[in-house]
Design an enzyme around this catalytic site. Sequence first.
Site, PDB file in Angstrom:
ATOM      1  N   ILE A  62       0.842  -1.183   0.000  1.00 22.13           N
ATOM      2  CA  ILE A  62       0.000   0.000   0.000  1.00 22.13           C
ATOM      3  C   ILE A  62       0.885   1.243   0.000  1.00 22.13           C
ATOM      4  O   ILE A  62       1.987   1.227   0.561  1.00 22.13           O
ATOM      5  CB  ILE A  62      -0.972   0.002   1.209  1.00 22.13           C
ATOM      6  N   CYS A  63       0.434   2.286  -0.669  1.00 19.53           N
ATOM      7  CA  CYS A  63       1.116   3.578  -0.670  1.00 19.53           C
ATOM      8  C   CYS A  63       0.046   4.656  -0.533  1.00 19.53           C
ATOM      9  O   CYS A  63      -0.985   4.413   0.072  1.00 19.53           O
ATOM     10  CB  CYS A  63       1.962   3.757  -1.934  1.00 19.53           C
ATOM     11  N   ARG A  64       0.261   5.815  -1.080  1.00 23.97           N
ATOM     12  CA  ARG A  64      -0.728   6.875  -0.983  1.00 23.97           C
ATOM     13  C   ARG A  64      -1.892   6.640  -1.939  1.00 23.97           C
ATOM     14  O   ARG A  64      -3.039   6.692  -1.552  1.00 23.97           O
ATOM     15  CB  ARG A  64      -0.115   8.248  -1.259  1.00 23.97           C
ATOM     16  N   MET A  90      -3.724   4.475   0.420  1.00 26.53           N
ATOM     17  CA  MET A  90      -4.231   5.014   1.681  1.00 26.53           C
ATOM     18  C   MET A  90      -5.401   5.954   1.469  1.00 26.53           C
ATOM     19  O   MET A  90      -6.244   6.100   2.346  1.00 26.53           O
ATOM     20  CB  MET A  90      -3.116   5.721   2.463  1.00 26.53           C
TER      21      MET A  90
END
Length: 163
Positions: A62-64, A90
């Site tokens: 997961i990232c932004r 996110m």
Amino acid sequence: MARITAEEAHERTGAEAVLLDVREHAEWAAGHAPGAVHAPLSELACGGRLPRAAEDRPVVTICRSGKRSREAAGLLAARGVDVVDVLGGMRAWVEAGLGVVGGSPGANDGSDALTGAGSSPGADGDYGTPTVTDGSPGMSRAHSSANKSSAPGDPSDAAARLA
């Protein structure tokens, strides 16, 4: 490569898989999913090892917004890791009302990560941690929430910590 929703990631992580946040250190400090482990994409791309908690387990990256996590998933898959990534990152996690821990005001250097205002993208075009706007021109929920009350655990409170 498989991509899953934030809700699916929330259901899979814990006993079944490890949620691996691949954002940079300041972004992680601004707030992350409970139980996630941290390994910035910049370190993984240079051959960095997975955190011990993620070794020999399925991984959900997961990232932004989903761009870096997809790249990280590709790198990890090439290393033989069983990996999928979170579509929408996110941002989607917060929009789904899922929990966020950590974070402090200014932890992401004041950038408005949803719109990119006041920040410049990294090499991959990703801007940082999520901010949820409340509809007021130029104000993120983090800035306007001081005048609002929210119950502990309220997703708006989590979004405010991410701003």
